[in-house]
Design an enzyme around this catalytic site. Structure first.
Site: not given
Ligand code: C2O
Length: 345
Positions: A90, A111, A242, A246, A276
């Site tokens: 990631h 992203h 999303h 986070h 995710h």
């Molecule tokens: Cu790659 Cu939830 O971000």
């Protein structure tokens, strides 16, 4: 101009956009010496793996998942299946370890563009296959955090036990169960009643999935071609819930809301993969809402690919066009209520 060869193995560098005072880290994958192969879908006859809602699973399931993460965490850090390497995948794609081929001044960022859904689907695909491999159960399916339904709107219990490998100490202490998620969280606590928050969350979901997401780029994010600067624009779900979840999950006493609240560390929290999986489920569900909702047909998108280590530690080139249908990848999602379908604000 196709975005076809976004990264070249061996061309991975130090992350280019770590927050300023974070200690330097290396997010590049361990070197691969063999021949990179193209992803080939699994044979279609197998029964589908069914990803379950995290709050609905039984203890047998939880033990399997714990076992998989425990083994991942016990592997040497430079093993491609180790938990740290899985998290580094990631970081590499999100903190600018790769440059665009032929555009060495332009970073690759998965992203805030149309790459968001396919990159994360592919990443989770191999994470799941690796879990299955490590516990000797190739049919193992990872759980999803069902934050779009009232009973799933808190941190699922399996992640909350301090002794468990599914636990992460770097989370917001005030957001432990039974605290209900605020899908529009912006670091300010709203202190709504559970009931009000649930109603608001459902209408947020309705907007992000239905009323505000009736074109492909509204939902999936803006086109991002080779030669473009990154971050062309996020789709609805990427922004909310999303990003907001986070932020909601990360530890507010840490400068960048680690782990979940910032790219370089987000995938160090085992909840990342559950979060995710539900994001991925939203892509799957969006296409079932009506026939006009379809993936991009743009060749640049379809031909874009990313590199991953698979469950046999083989490096694989995975094209976007090969990940559009979860059933062709051998998995689907547990059928649960979709309470936001009719939750018009
Ligand atoms: Cu790659 Cu939830 O971000």
């Amino acid at each position: 101009l196709a975005f076809a060869d976004p990264i070249q193995p061996g061309k991975c560098g130090p992350p280019d956009n770590l927050p300023e005072d974070v200690n330097p880290i290396n997010c590049c994958p361990p070197e691969f010496r063999g021949t990179i192969i193209d992803f080939t879908p699994p044979p279609p006859s197998k029964p589908l793996r069914v990803r379950p809602a995290a709050h609905l699973v039984d203890s047998d399931y939880i033990h399997k998942f714990i076992k998989a993460i425990e083994i991942m965490k016990s592997l040497p850090e430079d093993h491609p299946h180790s938990f740290m390497q899985q998290a580094a995948v990631h970081c590499a794609y999100c903190n600018d370890s790769y440059k665009q081929q032929g555009h060495s001044n332009l970073n690759i960022q998965v992203h805030k563009s149309w790459l968001f859904f396919p990159f994360h689907r592919q990443y989770l695909y191999f994470f799941e296959k690796i879990c299955g491999k490590l516990i000797g159960d190739p049919d193992f399916a990872i759980p999803f955090w069902n934050w779009d339904a009232p009973d799933g709107m808190e941190i699922p219990g399996m992640y909350t036990h301090r002794e468990s490998p599914l636990y992460d100490a770097l989370r917001n202490a005030d957001h432990q169960p039974p605290c209900v998620v605020d899908l529009q969280y912006d670091t300010e606590e709203k202190h709504r009643s559970r009931e009000d928050q649930v109603v608001l969350n459902l209408s947020t979901m309705h907007r992000q999935m239905i009323s505000g997401a009736n074109t492909t780029s509204l939902f999936m994010g803006n086109p991002y071609h080779a030669g473009d600067r990154p971050c062309a624009g996020s789709g609805t779900i990427e922004g909310v819930p999303h990003d907001t979840l986070h932020t909601w999950t990360g530890d507010k006493s840490r400068p960048y809301l680690e782990n979940m609240g910032t790219f370089y560390s987000a995938a160090r929290d085992p909840m990342f993969y559950g979060h995710h999986a539900n994001v991925d489920r939203m892509w799957y569900l969006w296409k079932t809402i009506d026939a006009t909702r379809q993936d991009f047909g743009d060749k640049d998108w379809l031909e874009t690919f990313f590199y991953f280590y698979d469950e046999n530690a083989q490096m694989v080139r995975f094209k976007v066009k090969d990940c559009l249908d979860t059933e062709k990848l051998g998995y689907t999602y547990q059928k649960v209520d979709i309470p936001w379908k009719n939750a018009k604000p």
